[in-house]
Design a protein around this motif. Sequence first.
Motif, mmCIF file in Angstrom:
data_model
loop_
_atom_site.group_PDB
_atom_site.id
_atom_site.type_symbol
_atom_site.label_atom_id
_atom_site.label_comp_id
_atom_site.label_asym_id
_atom_site.label_seq_id
_atom_site.Cartn_x
_atom_site.Cartn_y
_atom_site.Cartn_z
ATOM 1 N N ALA A 1 9.755 -4.901 4.999
ATOM 2 C CA ALA A 1 10.808 -4.448 4.081
ATOM 3 C C ALA A 1 11.332 -3.068 4.458
ATOM 4 N N ASP A 2 10.473 -2.245 5.067
ATOM 5 C CA ASP A 2 10.947 -0.919 5.518
ATOM 6 C C ASP A 2 12.003 -1.083 6.611
ATOM 7 N N VAL A 3 11.770 -2.036 7.521
ATOM 8 C CA VAL A 3 12.740 -2.290 8.597
ATOM 9 C C VAL A 3 14.036 -2.836 7.995
ATOM 10 N N LEU B 1 -10.114 -1.675 2.271
ATOM 11 C CA LEU B 1 -10.291 -0.227 2.244
ATOM 12 C C LEU B 1 -10.143 0.300 3.673
ATOM 13 N N ASN B 2 -9.096 1.106 3.901
ATOM 14 C CA ASN B 2 -8.786 1.576 5.258
ATOM 15 C C ASN B 2 -9.119 3.060 5.383
ATOM 16 N N GLU B 3 -10.397 3.347 5.325
ATOM 17 C CA GLU B 3 -10.838 4.749 5.343
ATOM 18 C C GLU B 3 -11.524 5.123 6.645
ATOM 19 N N SER B 4 -11.826 4.107 7.444
ATOM 20 C CA SER B 4 -12.568 4.397 8.668
ATOM 21 C C SER B 4 -11.636 4.216 9.878
ATOM 22 N N ASP B 5 -12.171 3.781 11.011
ATOM 23 C CA ASP B 5 -11.309 3.670 12.193
ATOM 24 C C ASP B 5 -10.613 2.301 12.254
ATOM 25 N N LEU B 6 -9.790 2.108 13.281
ATOM 26 C CA LEU B 6 -9.009 0.868 13.374
ATOM 27 C C LEU B 6 -9.915 -0.353 13.580
ATOM 28 N N GLU B 7 -11.015 -0.167 14.304
ATOM 29 C CA GLU B 7 -11.948 -1.295 14.495
ATOM 30 C C GLU B 7 -12.459 -1.800 13.141
ATOM 31 N N ALA B 8 -12.803 -0.851 12.268
ATOM 32 C CA ALA B 8 -13.311 -1.212 10.934
ATOM 33 C C ALA B 8 -12.234 -1.937 10.121
ATOM 34 N N LEU B 9 -10.984 -1.563 10.363
ATOM 35 C CA LEU B 9 -9.871 -2.263 9.693
ATOM 36 C C LEU B 9 -9.793 -3.706 10.193
ATOM 37 N N TYR B 10 -9.842 -3.878 11.506
ATOM 38 C CA TYR B 10 -9.683 -5.221 12.076
ATOM 39 C C TYR B 10 -10.842 -6.140 11.644
ATOM 40 N N ALA C 1 -3.115 12.826 5.218
ATOM 41 C CA ALA C 1 -3.483 13.235 6.581
ATOM 42 C C ALA C 1 -2.807 12.334 7.602
ATOM 43 N N ARG C 2 -2.851 11.016 7.381
ATOM 44 C CA ARG C 2 -2.301 10.089 8.375
ATOM 45 C C ARG C 2 -0.782 10.150 8.418
ATOM 46 N N ALA C 3 -0.143 10.180 7.238
ATOM 47 C CA ALA C 3 1.330 10.170 7.219
ATOM 48 C C ALA C 3 1.877 11.472 7.788
ATOM 49 N N GLY D 1 0.861 -1.176 0.000
ATOM 50 C CA GLY D 1 0.000 0.000 0.000
ATOM 51 C C GLY D 1 0.894 1.221 0.000
ATOM 52 N N GLY D 2 0.341 2.357 -0.358
ATOM 53 C CA GLY D 2 1.128 3.581 -0.413
ATOM 54 C C GLY D 2 1.495 4.072 0.977
ATOM 55 N N ILE D 3 2.276 5.135 1.009
ATOM 56 C CA ILE D 3 2.679 5.718 2.297
ATOM 57 C C ILE D 3 1.422 6.097 3.098
ATOM 58 N N GLY D 4 1.425 5.726 4.375
ATOM 59 C CA GLY D 4 0.308 6.073 5.258
ATOM 60 C C GLY D 4 -0.982 5.326 5.006
ATOM 61 N N SER D 5 -0.927 4.265 4.206
ATOM 62 C CA SER D 5 -2.171 3.538 3.865
ATOM 63 C C SER D 5 -2.618 2.612 4.995
ATOM 64 N N GLY D 6 -1.692 2.254 5.901
ATOM 65 C CA GLY D 6 -2.067 1.409 7.031
ATOM 66 C C GLY D 6 -1.399 0.041 7.036
ATOM 67 N N LYS D 7 -0.271 -0.105 6.339
ATOM 68 C CA LYS D 7 0.427 -1.401 6.327
ATOM 69 C C LYS D 7 0.850 -1.807 7.740
ATOM 70 N N SER D 8 1.437 -0.847 8.458
ATOM 71 C CA SER D 8 1.908 -1.183 9.814
ATOM 72 C C SER D 8 0.730 -1.473 10.738
ATOM 73 N N ALA D 9 -0.342 -0.710 10.597
ATOM 74 C CA ALA D 9 -1.529 -0.965 11.427
ATOM 75 C C ALA D 9 -2.039 -2.384 11.156
ATOM 76 N N ALA D 10 -2.061 -2.792 9.889
ATOM 77 C CA ALA D 10 -2.523 -4.140 9.550
ATOM 78 C C ALA D 10 -1.527 -5.186 10.037
HETATM 79 N N1 LIG Z 1 -8.014 2.883 10.294
HETATM 80 C C1 LIG Z 1 -7.235 3.761 10.926
HETATM 81 N N2 LIG Z 1 -7.760 4.623 11.810
HETATM 82 C C2 LIG Z 1 -6.991 5.527 12.461
HETATM 83 N N3 LIG Z 1 -5.659 5.652 12.275
HETATM 84 C C3 LIG Z 1 -5.080 4.818 11.403
HETATM 85 C C4 LIG Z 1 -5.825 3.825 10.680
HETATM 86 N N4 LIG Z 1 -4.967 3.146 9.896
HETATM 87 C C5 LIG Z 1 -3.747 3.684 10.106
HETATM 88 N N5 LIG Z 1 -3.815 4.674 11.011
HETATM 89 C C6 LIG Z 1 -2.704 5.532 11.486
HETATM 90 O O1 LIG Z 1 -2.213 6.231 10.354
HETATM 91 C C7 LIG Z 1 -0.796 6.308 10.386
HETATM 92 C C8 LIG Z 1 -0.248 5.626 9.106
HETATM 93 O O2 LIG Z 1 -0.527 4.230 9.191
HETATM 94 P P1 LIG Z 1 0.645 3.149 9.043
HETATM 95 O O3 LIG Z 1 1.881 3.593 9.735
HETATM 96 O O4 LIG Z 1 0.072 1.831 9.409
HETATM 97 O O5 LIG Z 1 0.856 3.259 7.446
HETATM 98 P P2 LIG Z 1 1.952 2.550 6.529
HETATM 99 O O6 LIG Z 1 1.241 2.103 5.311
HETATM 100 O O7 LIG Z 1 2.683 1.527 7.329
HETATM 101 O O8 LIG Z 1 2.887 3.790 6.157
HETATM 102 P P3 LIG Z 1 4.425 3.847 5.589
HETATM 103 O O9 LIG Z 1 4.424 3.381 4.190
HETATM 104 O O10 LIG Z 1 4.778 5.276 5.702
HETATM 105 O O11 LIG Z 1 5.249 2.978 6.523
HETATM 106 C C9 LIG Z 1 -0.341 5.640 11.672
HETATM 107 O O12 LIG Z 1 -0.169 6.621 12.659
HETATM 108 C C10 LIG Z 1 -1.516 4.707 12.015
HETATM 109 O O13 LIG Z 1 -1.629 4.484 13.407
#
Ligand SMILES: Nc1ncnc2c1ncn2[C@@H]1O[C@H](COP(=O)(O)OP(=O)(O)OP(=O)(O)O)[C@@H](O)[C@H]1O
Length: 229
Positions: free
Chosen positions: A53-55, A198-207, A163-165, A30-39
């Motif tokens: 791979a980032d690590v 689709l990671n557009e809502s909150d973390l619960e919706a992601l999980y 916004a997230r990144a 996923g792109g920067i800030g898309s939520g890869k680490s959250a997932a």
């Molecule tokens: N569904 C969500 N609701 C709220 N915050 C979120 C959600 N998903 C991700 N975030 C937050 O948005 C930020 C970016 O998410 P994350 O670090 O997971 O993205 P990434 O794809 O790993 O980014 P990068 O490519 O820069 O490493 C983090 O602070 C994360 O906690």
Amino acid sequence: MSKYASSSSYSFQPQPRQAKSKSLVIGLTGGIGSGKSAASDWFAQQGIDIIDADVIAHEVVAKGSATLRKIERKFGDWVLKADGEMDRAAVRTYVFTHPEALIELEAITHPAIREAAKLQLAASTSPYVVLSAPLLIEGAEAGLANLCHRILVMDATEDTQLARASQRDEQSVQKIKAIMVNQLSREERNRHADDVVLNESDLEALYVQLEPLHQDYLTLAQQLKFAAD
Ligand SMILES: Nc1ncnc2c1ncn2[C@@H]1O[C@H](COP(=O)(O)OP(=O)(O)OP(=O)(O)O)[C@@H](O)[C@H]1O
Ligand SMILES: CC(C)(COP(=O)(O)OP(=O)(O)OC[C@H]1O[C@@H](n2cnc3c(N)ncnc32)[C@H](O)[C@@H]1O)[C@@H](O)C(=O)NCCC(=O)NCCS
């Protein structure tokens, strides 16, 4: 059929790629800030090994490493800070505004990242493994996608990514945009996906979206294991 995961309509089709590993490898991108680490944090909580791979990209350019020496030879000693560490901010500013330099940097770092990822895959002991990488699909044959059986894409609008990144890194929107133009578009990335969240809502919706995928990956991992035995 939609690739988008949802708790009610998701249906699973095993589509092994070229991966040679006997353990199921899920490529997470996923792109920067898309939520890869959250997932991947959520998958890790389920006991799944995560290869990031980032690590690895940070590790392969450690102070004094062969990869960092190659980067210095290619670009000059301005890539090093006084203490011998890579000056990441200087390199970032340069390569994300000079596309040819980014290609040269990747030609040095990507083979090292791939080799390290392969070693970590071989050492994994969890039911399946998640390989998380911002550049999974890019890189064609030499890339990371061909180490994976399926590709899971974290999808978010560009506004959400920005916004997230920017909130996470306190980086300017301009700097994040400079990185985004060097990444695939949403459409192109989603086209390569087997599964899309689709990671557009909150973390619960992601999980809630990840849970049925996890169950399906466990099933596919079992199928792969039986086929190999
Ligand atoms: N569904 C969500 N609701 C709220 N915050 C979120 C959600 N998903 C991700 N975030 C937050 O948005 C930020 C970016 O998410 P994350 O670090 O997971 O993205 P990434 O794809 O790993 O980014 P990068 O490519 O820069 O490493 C983090 O602070 C994360 O906690
Ligand atoms: C340019 C570098 C020095 C900037 O370092 P910095 O610490 O500022 O950022 P970091 O490495 O944490 O990356 C931040 C984000 O930028 C994006 N990104 C990183 N490298 C790339 C790239 N080659 N192309 C597009 N986007 C990239 C990713 O979304 C990543 O999460 C660094 O990103 C790097 O060495 N990149 C080349 C290696 C690479 O391709 N890494 C990606 C993992 S496959």
